[in-house]
Design an enzyme around this catalytic site. Structure first.
Site, PDB file in Angstrom:
ATOM      1  N   LYS A 112       0.673  -1.172  -0.022  1.00  0.00           N
ATOM      2  CA  LYS A 112      -0.014  -0.022   0.027  1.00  0.00           C
ATOM      3  C   LYS A 112       0.870   1.080   0.021  1.00  0.00           C
ATOM      4  O   LYS A 112       0.597   2.230  -0.701  1.00  0.00           O
ATOM      5  CB  LYS A 112      -1.016  -0.038   1.243  1.00  0.00           C
ATOM      6  CG  LYS A 112      -2.165  -0.882   1.143  1.00  0.00           C
ATOM      7  CD  LYS A 112      -3.004  -0.860   2.024  1.00  0.00           C
ATOM      8  CE  LYS A 112      -4.260  -1.704   1.738  1.00  0.00           C
ATOM      9  NZ  LYS A 112      -5.223  -1.796   2.720  1.00  0.00           N
ATOM     10  N   LYS A 197      -6.726  -9.988  -5.896  1.00  0.00           N
ATOM     11  CA  LYS A 197      -7.726 -10.082  -4.976  1.00  0.00           C
ATOM     12  C   LYS A 197      -8.989  -9.190  -5.320  1.00  0.00           C
ATOM     13  O   LYS A 197      -8.919  -8.063  -5.970  1.00  0.00           O
ATOM     14  CB  LYS A 197      -7.373  -9.767  -3.374  1.00  0.00           C
ATOM     15  CG  LYS A 197      -8.456  -9.933  -2.507  1.00  0.00           C
ATOM     16  CD  LYS A 197      -7.591  -9.716  -1.151  1.00  0.00           C
ATOM     17  CE  LYS A 197      -8.509  -8.118  -0.407  1.00  0.00           C
ATOM     18  NZ  LYS A 197      -8.256  -8.363   0.985  1.00  0.00           N
ATOM     19  N   LYS A 200     -12.208  -4.236  -2.091  1.00  0.00           N
ATOM     20  CA  LYS A 200     -13.369  -3.254  -2.180  1.00  0.00           C
ATOM     21  C   LYS A 200     -12.770  -1.695  -2.387  1.00  0.00           C
ATOM     22  O   LYS A 200     -13.537  -0.927  -2.853  1.00  0.00           O
ATOM     23  CB  LYS A 200     -13.888  -3.168  -0.942  1.00  0.00           C
ATOM     24  CG  LYS A 200     -13.119  -3.056   0.572  1.00  0.00           C
ATOM     25  CD  LYS A 200     -14.119  -2.884   1.699  1.00  0.00           C
ATOM     26  CE  LYS A 200     -13.844  -3.725   2.816  1.00  0.00           C
ATOM     27  NZ  LYS A 200     -12.382  -3.858   3.317  1.00  0.00           N
TER      28      LYS A 200
END
Ligand code: TRP
Length: 332
Positions: A112, A197, A200
């Site tokens: 991230k 993955k 969201k």
């Protein structure tokens, strides 16, 4: 009684991955296996660039979806992390047993922070300390089990280390928890990229099925799933990841084994149609219940209020004990 704690982060609309990965099992099994607490971890949503109004909206929506998915306030505790001060009180103590190098090695931090830097954004310090906050979420309740998706096992591992180190240095205060995982479809992938993955908070949404997507949208996304040009349908995760992934989703919806399902379809068009229908049917009751609950915000508020009160009462003594153990004088 086994204490079970888990949480979901309101950084985006919840997806089929969240449902098949954890939510469904929280509702079907975990809430009845012990004393279970499920938390919308809103503080965690502040670790990356965020819009305050959106976080508020998504937090409420996540809580409503947890109830819609079957979490029953009579059988478990549902609450917002920021409503329970203990979640903010404990991390600092854990930062005093965590070490800088260990935090920088966390895979999610590395991924991230690299993404943020590539986008020209600064990296918030809270992104680095995030796993300590997560450890506090778990340790404050003396949880035995943490039902999470595969991508969170490293964070639970860190939680165990912090608990052990704290206990060793300052006396037994925390329970050392363990991660638990559902048997099937723990990992739902992006329909447009079966190697990534279904996240969201991803920007490209064509391969992500959101729990509140309209049935036509779900069907369209399933039809456009990336597969391969191989003949027929076979379950070969290594060489045909797209087809294998669709079979896994279908398996998670129907309970039949992927290998067995593969034999039932002669082409990926038929398989995609079956996946579309199965997912639409899986989500139908959840969408309906979400609509009902959304029409009654007072009920959701009451659930969250009572949930926070229960959670506070459980966490307070443990966090107080940690403060005393580490060398802080109790208030006089
Ligand atoms: N980090 C978890 C995730 O991204 C969310 C989370 C935060 C969590 N605190 C937790 C999960 C405590 C389990 C227990 O999915």
């Amino acid at each position: 009684m086994t204490r079970i704690v888990s949480g979901v982060k309101p950084t985006g609309h919840l997806t089929l991955g969240n449902y098949l990965g954890v939510l469904r099992r929280w509702a079907a099994a975990d809430q009845d296996r012990g004393e279970a607490l499920f938390c919308v971890v809103d503080l965690h949503a502040l670790t990356v660039e965020h819009d305050p109004a959106r976080v508020r909206r998504l937090s409420r929506q996540a809580a409503t979806l947890m109830l819609a998915a079957g979490l029953d306030p009579a059988r478990c505790t549902v609450f917002l992390q920021s409503h329970v001060d203990e979640h903010a009180r404990l991390p600092y103590l854990l930062e005093c047993v965590a070490v800088d190098g260990g935090m920088r090695r966390m895979i999610q931090y590395r991924e991230k922070s690299a993404r943020a830097r590539a986008a020209g954004q600064s990296v918030r310090l809270s992104l680095l300390t995030y796993p300590v906050l997560m450890a506090a979420d778990i340790l404050a309740y003396r949880a035995d089990e943490v039902p999470v998706g595969e991508d969170q096992t490293q964070h639970v591992e860190l939680t165990r280390e912090l608990a052990e180190r704290f206990n060793q240095r300052y006396g037994r205060t925390f329970v050392v928890p363990r991660a638990t995982r559902p048997a099937v479809a723990a990992r739902v992938m992006d329909l447009r990229d079966p190697l990534v993955k279904m996240g969201k908070s991803h920007e490209a949404t064509a391969g992500i099925v959101y729990l509140l997507d309209e049935p036509e949208t779900v069907a369209r996304k399933a039809r456009r799933a990336v597969t391969d040009s191989g003949p027929g349908v076979s379950y070969e995760p290594g060489t045909r990841p797209g087809v294998a992934h669709l079979l896994e989703i279908l398996s998670a919806c129907t309970g039949a084994a992927p290998e067995k399902l593969a034999a039932a379809y002669n082409g990926d068009g038929a398989l995609k149609a079956a996946v579309a229908e199965a997912v639409v049917e899986l989500l139908r009751p959840l969408r309906a219940r979400h609509a009902e609950l959304s029409a009654d915000p007072g009920y959701v508020d009451a659930v969250l209020r009572e949930g926070a009160a229960r959670a506070r009462a459980l966490a307070r003594p443990t966090v107080d004990a940690a403060y005393a153990a580490i060398g802080l004088l109790p208030p006089v």
